[in-house]
Motif scaffolding. Structure first.
Motif, PDB file in Angstrom:
ATOM      1  N   VAL A  64       0.850  -1.197   0.000  1.00  0.00           N
ATOM      2  CA  VAL A  64       0.000   0.000   0.000  1.00  0.00           C
ATOM      3  C   VAL A  64       0.883   1.244   0.000  1.00  0.00           C
ATOM      4  O   VAL A  64       1.739   1.410   0.875  1.00  0.00           O
ATOM      5  CB  VAL A  64      -0.942   0.018   1.227  1.00  0.00           C
ATOM      6  CG1 VAL A  64      -1.671   1.359   1.332  1.00  0.00           C
ATOM      7  CG2 VAL A  64      -1.963  -1.116   1.139  1.00  0.00           C
ATOM      8  N   PRO A 112      -3.868   0.648  -8.077  1.00  0.00           N
ATOM      9  CA  PRO A 112      -3.923  -0.390  -7.036  1.00  0.00           C
ATOM     10  C   PRO A 112      -5.058  -0.064  -6.058  1.00  0.00           C
ATOM     11  O   PRO A 112      -5.149   1.046  -5.538  1.00  0.00           O
ATOM     12  CB  PRO A 112      -2.561  -0.259  -6.372  1.00  0.00           C
ATOM     13  CG  PRO A 112      -2.141   1.155  -6.632  1.00  0.00           C
ATOM     14  CD  PRO A 112      -2.845   1.655  -7.848  1.00  0.00           C
ATOM     15  N   THR A 113      -5.887  -1.052  -5.801  1.00  0.00           N
ATOM     16  CA  THR A 113      -7.152  -0.779  -5.121  1.00  0.00           C
ATOM     17  C   THR A 113      -7.000  -0.357  -3.666  1.00  0.00           C
ATOM     18  O   THR A 113      -7.884   0.274  -3.119  1.00  0.00           O
ATOM     19  CB  THR A 113      -8.071  -2.011  -5.164  1.00  0.00           C
ATOM     20  OG1 THR A 113      -7.356  -3.125  -4.615  1.00  0.00           O
ATOM     21  CG2 THR A 113      -8.496  -2.320  -6.582  1.00  0.00           C
ATOM     22  N   ARG A 114      -5.880  -0.714  -3.025  1.00  0.00           N
ATOM     23  CA  ARG A 114      -5.743  -0.387  -1.595  1.00  0.00           C
ATOM     24  C   ARG A 114      -4.898   0.861  -1.350  1.00  0.00           C
ATOM     25  O   ARG A 114      -4.768   1.290  -0.200  1.00  0.00           O
ATOM     26  CB  ARG A 114      -5.134  -1.566  -0.807  1.00  0.00           C
ATOM     27  CG  ARG A 114      -5.791  -2.920  -0.959  1.00  0.00           C
ATOM     28  CD  ARG A 114      -7.278  -2.902  -0.735  1.00  0.00           C
ATOM     29  NE  ARG A 114      -7.681  -2.297   0.514  1.00  0.00           N
ATOM     30  CZ  ARG A 114      -8.909  -1.862   0.782  1.00  0.00           C
ATOM     31  NH1 ARG A 114      -9.853  -1.947  -0.136  1.00  0.00           N
ATOM     32  NH2 ARG A 114      -9.202  -1.337   1.934  1.00  0.00           N
ATOM     33  N   ASP A 115      -4.286   1.406  -2.396  1.00  0.00           N
ATOM     34  CA  ASP A 115      -3.444   2.592  -2.194  1.00  0.00           C
ATOM     35  C   ASP A 115      -4.280   3.776  -1.716  1.00  0.00           C
ATOM     36  O   ASP A 115      -5.433   3.947  -2.113  1.00  0.00           O
ATOM     37  CB  ASP A 115      -2.735   2.984  -3.500  1.00  0.00           C
ATOM     38  CG  ASP A 115      -1.458   2.187  -3.718  1.00  0.00           C
ATOM     39  OD1 ASP A 115      -1.277   1.150  -3.054  1.00  0.00           O
ATOM     40  OD2 ASP A 115      -0.640   2.604  -4.565  1.00  0.00           O
TER      41      ASP A 115
END
Lengths: 371, 326
Positions: free
Chosen positions: A99, A136-139
């Motif tokens: 992340v 990126p989905t969690r960044d």
């Protein structure tokens, strides 16, 4: 009174109970010549070409963002000119499941993580959808209140550690951020809990108009980690090889339970703080000219020309490719239909509370505002 | 059904949800072995371990900011701030991040965290330990502010707050922590957020309050009843977002309203309720809306705290004055 007026002789009863040293890493000189034996990854110099491509793309995109702002097609934008090696390397060395918690000058890192240029343009163009990354989905989105995201990073790292996931949180901020309490509080608990987090201080020497020397009397910013009981080191952040070497070591250490790490990347903000700033008011032009001699893109290009057979034709082709990619992204950005104004209500809570329904309805009825 | 104090009800709710959901993490200063300065987390670390009940360094900004990161990464942090007087360093994270994360990522990242704090006066605490500044939080978009006023509501509302997918500031009136016991079913049943609770039905006027002041407000309703006056008592409970419809509905029947809160009057939550009554309920009002509140002063040290805090007599007097308007 000056320090020399004080008696600094150590009393006989006192003994040193702690001491530290801070290391600085550099492989390439300002002209891209190799100063020391290279780390394993760089022994095949061609392997650095993908990172170089990211740096060039970031620079081309950055210039486009400034010109879009100047022509009223983008809001206030903070340029990352001169910090491409530090930033692209961060994104380049992280794993997809890690992340990134960036502040507002980390566009090159975001691009290297896979954030789309169209998304970045939307964000700086005043549209929240720009932070809804496909990947990126969690960044985390860009953090504007300086250093606050250092604490989010330790929370993210805590979740990773709690679930025993081999992931790392990477928090990036500037030299000014190291003066804030959030930064200390984050490093402090990262040390206590041995959290899988890497803090990168992108020391570009200026916090708007405040020079590095006015932020802290500490000889290095890396040594601030020592007080928190975590490792800190300094790296030439304009040397992509040194930066990659440090990042890879820190990420591996954090990922394998070795705890947190602080990297102070020495770089330089070649541009203004933002498009509404004029650094000429407070910064000597001579200093900027000298900094251009140490800039990271030219340095890696010269290394690649010398060691990896990178030719002028390769360079011209890359520039053309990058320009085309950027133009494509700008075209996509321009084609994105505007958000409906009621969108400001639609992500406030998971379900809009009754209390807010009338206001949403009012906005819905008024329709989109036209000046 | 076990009789519990309010603070015991908080502990039971935390234990229930920690047992049910491994994502729930308690963090704060002295919450572990010590069980919290008010013992709200007593026994939790022993039962759930040091990974789930975290004694943090002494840093309130850290507690809030770390909770934002944990929540964004799919944990459900329940953070404790020992006293509301120490909550102000958290506001940057509550305002700038917790309340905004869902909006600014268009739902990609969310912030299901709870920030608990003991608040209010009346226990002869030291300086900075007695303020009621809930209005500061009620002004922040994207968060809920929830205040229980009984052991049963503490249990049910805290469960709801932890399960809520958005950030909740949960303020516990510490004067009530051990004031009274009440049967509470430890059954994991949550109470609804965003709605008022009608604690007593009445026809002559509506008393609106929350938190510790509910005790004085109910006592005032008793005293008024002895005089033949029927007061409806509403516990707002969720002060943001406000359930104004329930208050409007009540005032539409009674025509009179007295708002009671411990916090300072200026820009307090009572001002918002009064404005809404003026806006949407004016034609049903038979008298001006009255407010019985703390004064717009610094909360005094404890020698004078009972002069600051509204009491039953002030509420009864305001009610009578409201009823005199014809």
């Amino acid at each position: 009174m000056t320090p020399s007026d004080h008696d600094t002789t150590r009393p006989a009863a006192a003994r040193a109970v702690a001491s530290f040293e801070i290391c600085h890493t550099q492989y390439l000189d300002a002209e891209g010549a190799v100063l020391h034996p290279l780390p394993a990854f760089a022994r095949e110099p061609k392997s650095l070409i993908p990172l170089y491509r990211r740096m060039v793309l970031a620079r081309v995109f950055d210039a486009k963002c400034i010109s879009l702002q100047r022509t009223g097609q983008l809001g206030t934008y903070s340029s990352g000119l001169g910090q491409e090696a530090t930033m692209a390397t961060i994104g380049h060395t992280m794993q997809p499941e890690d992340v990134l918690l960036p502040s507002y000058r980390e566009t090159a890192a975001q691009l290297a993580r896979g954030v789309r240029m169209t998304e970045i343009l939307l964000y700086w163009g005043g549209d929240e959808r720009g932070s809804n990354f496909a990947v990126p989905t969690r960044d985390f989105p860009v953090c504007v209140p300086v250093a606050t995201h250092a604490l989010h990073a330790v929370g993210v790292a805590y979740a990773m550690q709690y679930r025993a996931e081999p992931r790392v949180a990477v928090c990036v901020h500037g030299d000014g951020a190291t003066s804030k309490g959030d930064f200390y509080e984050a490093m402090n608990i990262a040390g206590v809990r041995q959290l899988p987090v890497v803090f990168v201080v992108s020391n570009n020497q200026w916090a708007i108009s405040t020079p590095r020397r006015a932020q802290s009397a500490a000889a290095t910013l890396a040594q601030k980690a020592i007080a928190a009981g975590i490792d800190g080191e300094q790296v030439d952040g304009n040397d992509a090889i040194a930066m990659r070497d440090c990042m890879e070591r820190a990420l591996t250490k954090a990922r394998t339970g070795g705890g947190p790490h602080l990297i102070e990347a020495l770089t330089y903000r070649l541009g203004d703080h933002t498009t509404v700033d004029d650094a000429k008011r407070y910064r000597d032009e001579g200093e900027v000219e000298a900094a251009w001699q140490r800039e990271p893109v030219r340095r890696l290009r010269q290394f690649l020309a010398r060691e990896a057979g990178w030719t002028d034709d390769d360079e011209a082709r890359l520039q053309t490719e990058c320009a085309a990619q950027v133009e494509q992204a700008v075209a996509e950005y321009r084609a994105v239909p505007p958000q409906p104004p009621e969108a400001m209500f639609d992500y406030l809570f998971a379900t809009l509370p009754i209390r807010l329904r009338a206001q949403r309805e009012e906005v819905l009825q008024r329709g989109r505002h036209h000046d | 059904m076990t009789e519990l104090t309010l603070v015991e009800a908080v502990t039971r709710a935390l234990a229930w949800e920690m047992n049910a959901d491994p994502a729930v993490i308690v963090l704060g200063e002295d919450v572990g072995l010590n069980g919290g300065v008010f013992r709200a987390t007593a026994g939790l670390q022993e039962r759930f371990g040091t990974q789930r009940v975290i004694d943090t360094p002494l840093a309130e900004t850290l507690i809030a900011g770390m909770s934002v990161g944990m929540a964004a990464e799919h944990l459900k942090p329940v953070a404790e701030i020992q006293f509301m007087g120490f909550i102000y360093p958290t506001i940057d994270h509550i305002l700038s991040h917790a309340g905004r994360l869902r909006t600014r990522t268009r739902g990609r990242l969310t912030c299901p965290m709870v920030l608990r704090a003991a608040f209010g006066g009346g226990i002869h605490a030291p300086e900075h330990h007695s303020e009621s500044t809930e209005a500061l939080f009620a002004h922040i978009p994207g968060i809920r502010v929830v205040i229980p006023s009984s052991p049963a509501r503490a249990y049910g509302l805290l469960l709801a707050a932890i399960r809520d997918p958005d950030p909740v500031v949960f303020l516990e009136p510490k004067r009530l922590y051990r004031m009274l016991k009440q049967p509470v079913a430890d059954d994991g049943e949550a109470l609804p957020l965003d709605v008022c609770f009608v604690l007593r039905e009445g026809t002559d006027l509506t008393l609106v309050s929350w938190g510790a002041m509910i005790v004085e407000t109910l006592a005032a309703a008793d005293r008024l009843a002895a005089e033949g006056i029927s007061a409806e008592v509403i516990d707002v409970a969720t002060i943001a977002p406000l359930d104004i419809d329930s208050i409007l509905e009540s005032v539409a029947r009674t025509g009179r309203c007295v708002i009671v809160h411990e916090a300072a009057r200026n820009n307090g939550v009572g001002a918002e309720i009064a404005a809404e009554l003026a806006d949407k309920g004016l034609l049903s009002l038979l008298a001006p809306v009255a407010r019985v509140t703390g004064y717009d002063t610094i909360m005094p040290l404890y020698q004078l705290e009972n002069d600051y805090l509204p009491d039953t007599a002030r509420i009864v007097a305001a009610a009578r004055q409201t009823l005199e308007v014809t």
